[in-house]
Design an enzyme around this catalytic site. Sequence first.
Site, mmCIF file in Angstrom:
data_model
loop_
_atom_site.group_PDB
_atom_site.id
_atom_site.type_symbol
_atom_site.label_atom_id
_atom_site.label_comp_id
_atom_site.label_asym_id
_atom_site.label_seq_id
_atom_site.Cartn_x
_atom_site.Cartn_y
_atom_site.Cartn_z
ATOM 1 C CG LEU A 266 -1.807 1.212 1.430
ATOM 2 C CD1 LEU A 266 -2.846 1.269 0.313
ATOM 3 C CD2 LEU A 266 -2.497 1.143 2.800
ATOM 4 C CE LYS A 267 3.318 7.113 -3.607
ATOM 5 N NZ LYS A 267 3.130 8.176 -2.592
ATOM 6 C CG LEU A 268 1.256 3.641 4.131
ATOM 7 C CD1 LEU A 268 2.309 3.270 5.148
ATOM 8 C CD2 LEU A 268 -0.141 3.404 4.689
ATOM 9 N N GLY B 132 -2.897 4.553 -3.447
ATOM 10 C CA GLY B 132 -2.352 3.742 -4.524
ATOM 11 C C GLY B 132 -1.494 2.623 -3.972
#
Length: 275
Positions: free
Chosen positions: A26-28, A162
């Site tokens: 997961l893009k944080l 994203g």
Amino acid sequence: MFISPMLLEYAADNKPFDNDNYITELKLDGIRLIVSNIDRVRLYTRHNNEITANFPELVDNIDIPPGTILDGELIVAGSDGKPDFEAMMERFKSKKSKHKAMFCAFDIIKYKNKDMHNLPLITRKEALETSFSDSQYAAKSKYLLGRGTRYFDLVKSQGLEGIVLKEAQSKYEIDKRSSKWLKVIAYDMREVYIVGYRKSEFGWLLSDGQRPLGIVELGVKSHERKAGFKVFQQLKTKETKDMVYLKPIIRCQIKHRGYYKSGMLRLPVFERFIV
């Protein structure tokens, strides 16, 4: 001790893919953070700004071994549990903010004085798992092998930022932007009006036809700027010291990353004119 982090590139056409030679994360939506414990715990942004004093609660509660440097993201979770960038920025600017910051580690650059950057990512992930225990102040990012397409669809359906796809055997490339790490952003699309432009630095004012939605600066090619400027001269309604305002005639499609609480678009990027 600060180490300049490895940076991402966009995946081709900003599209996810399935490849078991990559891990998927997961893009944080927060602030990149280097957590270093060489002589004591110190916190650095990606631009080598030390912010240790800004987050005493993290310094006191991130329990990593001496000689260890971690890479990750500093986030604040909203009421829905998702990273809230505006809340993160509010907490970043003031210790008086009641928002609770948390560090999410996704890589380990040094472990107990051993350099890790030349080891494969999957090996570094194994070391990261043993480097500290998860708590309310710090946790380790979870990942999958492959399955980028399905995971991206799930992330987008949940309104998250994203995903990141990283070669499982990649080394950590200090102070480099690398194609070994690829980001896929879950943009939203919208049609808007161009209702003005800045006189000095480039920027087109956007509107839904009733109220302003912010200024787009990114994605506009030089020939599109020139074509737009010629048409805009026929649509002027008024001018100020900094802006020229236009009739709401010209429409365009933009991609963006949601909205600020003010209703303004977050990070709008021009896609095309709508004829």
